[in-house]
Design an enzyme around this catalytic site. Structure first.
Site, PDB file in Angstrom:
ATOM      1  N   LYS A 121       0.835  -1.221   0.161  1.00 20.37           N
ATOM      2  CA  LYS A 121      -0.129   0.111  -0.107  1.00 20.37           C
ATOM      3  C   LYS A 121       0.964   1.217  -0.075  1.00 20.37           C
ATOM      4  O   LYS A 121       0.777   2.147  -0.949  1.00 20.37           O
ATOM      5  CB  LYS A 121      -0.874   0.134   1.119  1.00 20.37           C
ATOM      6  CG  LYS A 121      -1.852   1.193   1.247  1.00 20.37           C
ATOM      7  CD  LYS A 121      -1.407   2.260   2.573  1.00 20.37           C
ATOM      8  CE  LYS A 121      -2.474   3.108   2.453  1.00 20.37           C
ATOM      9  NZ  LYS A 121      -2.232   4.227   3.482  1.00 20.37           N
ATOM     10  N   ASP A 140      -5.930   0.439   0.868  1.00 16.60           N
ATOM     11  CA  ASP A 140      -6.206   0.836   2.229  1.00 16.60           C
ATOM     12  C   ASP A 140      -7.626   0.066   2.808  1.00 16.60           C
ATOM     13  O   ASP A 140      -8.423  -0.583   1.899  1.00 16.60           O
ATOM     14  CB  ASP A 140      -6.087   2.246   2.261  1.00 16.60           C
ATOM     15  CG  ASP A 140      -7.057   3.123   1.805  1.00 16.60           C
ATOM     16  OD1 ASP A 140      -8.121   2.317   1.285  1.00 16.60           O
ATOM     17  OD2 ASP A 140      -7.094   4.325   1.848  1.00 16.60           O
TER      18      ASP A 140
END
Length: 212
Positions: A121, A140
């Site tokens: 991420k 996320d």
DNA sequence: CTCCCGATAT
DNA sequence: ATATCAGGAG
């Protein structure tokens, strides 16, 4: 084929609703973006921005972070939560930047993933926003939640969700996609009490359709 | 799967 | 007071 059409329609509506969706973190260079993204773990972007406004005046280079006493750095980022953990990640990551990359933030997924506190991420955010390199889609909590609710993916683990999304989201939308979902996730599709009645995606949403 | 932790909303 | 929010490592 069906699913790809659905994603296109979802993206089209989200773009219309959130025309200025983009990264919410403030930064002026790759190092600042890396630090801000590490700090954003389990913390709102707004709070990270409050902390980094001061932090980046005090620490200007990777060497500044690498040579800071860990306790002092921890106090400087305290309000982002998990501060002792994050202080260690940042100090160690910056030590690596200094020793292996001349103080610069590397430009490849592989190198970024070797830094402590950095997984896909964070690496995706840094690569795309600092260097314009689009390797994947940062997943996320918002991307994960909305993609599952709408029925874009079946997996629950971030890595697998990313892989599934990369199969169905048009490549030219990989960059904007997470920011569109984040905007909607914060405004309508809230984690606990989603505002389905006012959601413009309900006719496409598996979660909504299956309970109404 | 558990641990790391503060801030804000309720 | 207590629930809710939000990534990565081991």
């Amino acid at each position: 084929m069906e699913l790809k059409e659905k994603v296109k329609e979802v993206i089209k509506r989200l773009k219309k609703a959130y025309p200025s969706a983009r990264i919410a973190l403030n930064f002026q260079n790759p190092l600042q973006l890396l630090i801000a993204t590490i700090l954003s773990a389990q913390c709102t972007d707004e709070r990270v921005n409050q902390v980094t406004a001061e932090l980046f005046k005090k620490y200007r280079t990777a060497k500044d972070f690498a040579s800071a006493p860990i306790e002092e750095l921890a106090l400087d980022i305290k309000s982002t939560g998990f501060f002792q953990q994050k202080a260690k990640y940042i100090k160690e990551a910056c030590r690596i930047l200094v020793e292996k990359y001349g103080g610069e933030v590397p430009r490849t997924m592989e190198e970024l993933l070797e830094l402590p506190g950095v997984a896909r991420k964070t690496a995706n955010i840094v690569l795309s926003n600092a260097y314009g390199v689009i390797e994947g889609i940062p997943v996320d909590t918002h991307v994960s939640r909305l993609a599952q609710r709408i029925g874009l993916v079946k997996s629950k683990q971030a890595e697998k969700i990313e892989k599934e999304l990369m199969e169905i989201v048009p490549r030219e939308d990989w960059f904007i996609f997470p920011y569109l979902l984040q905007a909607h996730g914060r405004k309508i599709c809230l984690a606990k009490k989603p505002k389905c009645p006012e959601c413009f995606l309900k006719d496409l949403c598996d979660a909504y359709l299956s309970q109404n």
